[in-house]
Design a protein around this motif. Structure first.
Motif, PDB file in Angstrom:
ATOM      1  N   SER A 314      10.542  -1.191  18.115  1.00 38.58           N
ATOM      2  CA  SER A 314      11.175  -1.558  16.853  1.00 38.58           C
ATOM      3  C   SER A 314      10.459  -0.836  15.704  1.00 38.58           C
ATOM      4  N   TYR A 315      11.256  -0.273  14.830  1.00 40.59           N
ATOM      5  CA  TYR A 315      10.751   0.625  13.794  1.00 40.59           C
ATOM      6  C   TYR A 315      10.635  -0.053  12.434  1.00 40.59           C
ATOM      7  N   GLY A 316       9.703   0.421  11.654  1.00 40.12           N
ATOM      8  CA  GLY A 316       9.627   0.098  10.244  1.00 40.12           C
ATOM      9  C   GLY A 316      10.153   1.277   9.445  1.00 40.12           C
ATOM     10  N   LEU A 317      11.061   1.011   8.517  1.00 38.30           N
ATOM     11  CA  LEU A 317      11.667   2.054   7.692  1.00 38.30           C
ATOM     12  C   LEU A 317      11.173   1.922   6.261  1.00 38.30           C
ATOM     13  N   ALA A 318      10.773   3.020   5.676  1.00 38.54           N
ATOM     14  CA  ALA A 318      10.322   3.064   4.284  1.00 38.54           C
ATOM     15  C   ALA A 318      10.651   4.432   3.723  1.00 38.54           C
ATOM     16  N   CYS A 319      10.442   4.596   2.436  1.00 40.33           N
ATOM     17  CA  CYS A 319      10.620   5.900   1.792  1.00 40.33           C
ATOM     18  C   CYS A 319       9.256   6.563   1.610  1.00 40.33           C
ATOM     19  N   ALA A 320       9.234   7.884   1.729  1.00 29.45           N
ATOM     20  CA  ALA A 320       7.999   8.600   1.405  1.00 29.45           C
ATOM     21  C   ALA A 320       7.755   8.583  -0.098  1.00 29.45           C
ATOM     22  N   ALA A 321       8.830   8.436  -0.893  1.00 34.18           N
ATOM     23  CA  ALA A 321       8.694   8.390  -2.354  1.00 34.18           C
ATOM     24  C   ALA A 321       9.646   7.348  -2.918  1.00 34.18           C
ATOM     25  N   TYR A 322       9.121   6.500  -3.803  1.00 34.04           N
ATOM     26  CA  TYR A 322       9.913   5.488  -4.485  1.00 34.04           C
ATOM     27  C   TYR A 322       9.973   5.824  -5.969  1.00 34.04           C
ATOM     28  N   ASP A 323      11.065   5.409  -6.620  1.00 33.00           N
ATOM     29  CA  ASP A 323      11.189   5.639  -8.060  1.00 33.00           C
ATOM     30  C   ASP A 323      10.116   4.895  -8.838  1.00 33.00           C
ATOM     31  N   ASP A 324       9.705   3.754  -8.313  1.00 35.26           N
ATOM     32  CA  ASP A 324       8.742   2.893  -8.996  1.00 35.26           C
ATOM     33  C   ASP A 324       7.394   2.963  -8.288  1.00 35.26           C
ATOM     34  N   ALA A 325       6.347   3.299  -9.038  1.00 41.17           N
ATOM     35  CA  ALA A 325       5.020   3.450  -8.447  1.00 41.17           C
ATOM     36  C   ALA A 325       4.491   2.145  -7.872  1.00 41.17           C
ATOM     37  N   ALA A 326       4.794   1.026  -8.517  1.00 44.50           N
ATOM     38  CA  ALA A 326       4.295  -0.257  -8.044  1.00 44.50           C
ATOM     39  C   ALA A 326       4.924  -0.625  -6.706  1.00 44.50           C
ATOM     40  N   THR A 327       6.223  -0.339  -6.542  1.00 40.48           N
ATOM     41  CA  THR A 327       6.877  -0.575  -5.259  1.00 40.48           C
ATOM     42  C   THR A 327       6.235   0.272  -4.177  1.00 40.48           C
ATOM     43  N   ALA A 328       5.960   1.523  -4.482  1.00 43.51           N
ATOM     44  CA  ALA A 328       5.311   2.412  -3.516  1.00 43.51           C
ATOM     45  C   ALA A 328       3.967   1.853  -3.079  1.00 43.51           C
ATOM     46  N   ASP A 329       3.181   1.344  -4.028  1.00 44.13           N
ATOM     47  CA  ASP A 329       1.879   0.782  -3.704  1.00 44.13           C
ATOM     48  C   ASP A 329       1.999  -0.431  -2.781  1.00 44.13           C
ATOM     49  N   LEU A 330       2.987  -1.280  -3.069  1.00 44.55           N
ATOM     50  CA  LEU A 330       3.176  -2.471  -2.239  1.00 44.55           C
ATOM     51  C   LEU A 330       3.627  -2.110  -0.829  1.00 44.55           C
ATOM     52  N   VAL A 331       4.584  -1.201  -0.707  1.00 44.43           N
ATOM     53  CA  VAL A 331       5.055  -0.793   0.615  1.00 44.43           C
ATOM     54  C   VAL A 331       3.921  -0.147   1.397  1.00 44.43           C
ATOM     55  N   GLN A 332       3.184   0.736   0.744  1.00 43.33           N
ATOM     56  CA  GLN A 332       2.069   1.390   1.436  1.00 43.33           C
ATOM     57  C   GLN A 332       1.022   0.374   1.876  1.00 43.33           C
ATOM     58  N   GLY A 333       0.706  -0.569   0.991  1.00 47.59           N
ATOM     59  CA  GLY A 333      -0.273  -1.584   1.352  1.00 47.59           C
ATOM     60  C   GLY A 333       0.171  -2.436   2.523  1.00 47.59           C
ATOM     61  N   TYR A 334       1.452  -2.822   2.519  1.00 51.33           N
ATOM     62  CA  TYR A 334       1.972  -3.666   3.605  1.00 51.33           C
ATOM     63  C   TYR A 334       1.993  -2.904   4.928  1.00 51.33           C
TER      64      TYR A 334
END
Length: 375
Positions: A314-334
């Protein structure tokens, strides 16, 4: 190789975008900075404690127990963060992610070509696709007095294709000479919803028993009749409440039911996290994907001892780049926490999944490190 079925192109936004309420001013200034997302290697130490805000995901119901463990561990280390995960199913998760309705998703099948193109467009670049949850798919049944059965791939296919219809059929009896089998009718139970578990299960049947299973791999159940149930929990409940029932479900939810030892080579293999992980280790990465896309074509036909080929990756899907820096930080942290030894062990303890090997985790870490902001 995986057989592809064209999925519906129409995608609707069905969930609000994950909103991030706040992050430290330092992280906002840094934009793509991964400092608040946790250090390389999945360390959930002090840098991650600077995170705050809300993060929403959706997808595979098979991941639900693991996601609950991951959310608890991550939020414990980051008390100002709220993570939610809607186990609406793999198809729904992919649709919501592609439509921009959630920041991340879980899927029991990797993105097909059409979905991959749409996901890259949503991300404004490359999608990150990582196997974060590895678990056997148990073939479960309810037959009073019988706790386990040996079944070949051809016999499993014949049962679910409704060609083998009673439990004392010669094909079942031949592999279970010491089991007293009743003449009870077999009731196959399948998923009613679009399901990555179904796609993995039918991919196995199509690869290993093509004569007995004349259908392509699909996340929609291809055989009419039988009994259909919504979600993993629905299949388990339907098998539990019936007699002579048989179904397939993530092994984390198979407790209390009879289970099948699957024919592999000249042996029958009981499902286990270790046997499931062994299949991923002998499988190859799918061709033609992006740098941060770790989709695997699973070695369903393996005859190697100790492997269990009905496995769900089972895969986790995310973006390599998000429009919002805070969202990127949260996704990367999780995702850092999910890949960490602590996160993988939390999933194993809660859901019975197979922790990723150190080698695989190291490969995937580079993709997590690349998550940032397009701003």
């Amino acid at each position: 190789m995986r057989n592809w079925r064209a999925r519906t192109a129409a995608i609707a936004v069905v969930s609000a975008l994950a909103l991030v309420t706040a992050c430290s001013s330092e992280n906002e200034d840094e934009g793509s900075g991964g400092s608040s997302g946790g250090t390389s290697g999945g360390d959930s130490g002090s840098p991650a404690s600077e995170l705050s805000g809300s993060l929403a995901g959706a997808g595979a119901s098979s991941q639900d127990a693991a996601q609950q463990a991951w959310m608890a561990g991550f939020q414990d280390a980051n008390p100002d963060v709220t993570v939610t995960y809607d186990p609406a199913g793999s198809g729904a998760g992919r649709e919501q992610f592609i439509a921009g309705g959630v920041a991340f998703a879980g899927s029991d099948a990797y993105l097909d070509e059409e979905e991959l193109a749409a996901a890259n467009e949503r991300c404004g670049g490359e999608v990150v696709e990582l196997p974060i949850y590895v678990s056997p798919i148990a073939v479960i049944f309810n037959l009073p007095g019988v706790e386990s059965l040996n079944l070949s791939a051809e016999t499993i296919a014949g049962i679910f294709n409704q060609q083998i219809t009673t439990w004392n059929d010669d094909a079942i009896a031949a592999d279970n000479p010491e089991v007293e089998l009743p003449d009870t009718a077999i009731t196959p139970v399948n998923r009613a919803d679009d399901s990555g578990t179904t796609e993995n299960f039918t991919d196995y049947l199509a690869a290993v028993a093509p004569d007995a299973w004349p259908h392509e791999a699909s996340d929609v159940w291809p055989v009419e009749g039988g009994e259909a149930a919504q979600g993993t929990s629905g299949v388990v409940q339907a098998v539990t409440s019936g007699e002579g029932t048989i179904g397939y479900a993530d092994a984390s939810q198979a407790s209390g039911l009879g289970t099948v030892h699957v024919g592999v080579g000249d042996q029958f293999t009981e499902y286990s996290p270790e046997a499931a992980a062994a299949v991923l280790e002998v499988s190859e990465r799918a061709e033609g994907r992006g740098e941060h896309d770790f989709a695997f074509d699973l070695a369903r036909e393996t005859t190697e001892a100790g492997t269990y080929p009905i496995v769900l990756v089972s895969y986790g899907l995310a973006c390599a780049a998000y429009d919002d820096a805070a969202t990127a930080d949260l996704v990367q942290g999780y995702f850092n926490y999910i890949l960490s030894p602590e996160g993988q062990q939390a999933a194993a303890d809660t859901a019975g999944s197979a922790p990723l090997s150190a080698d695989l985790s190291q490969q995937f870490q580079a993709a997590v490190d690349a998550i940032g902001s397009a701003a």
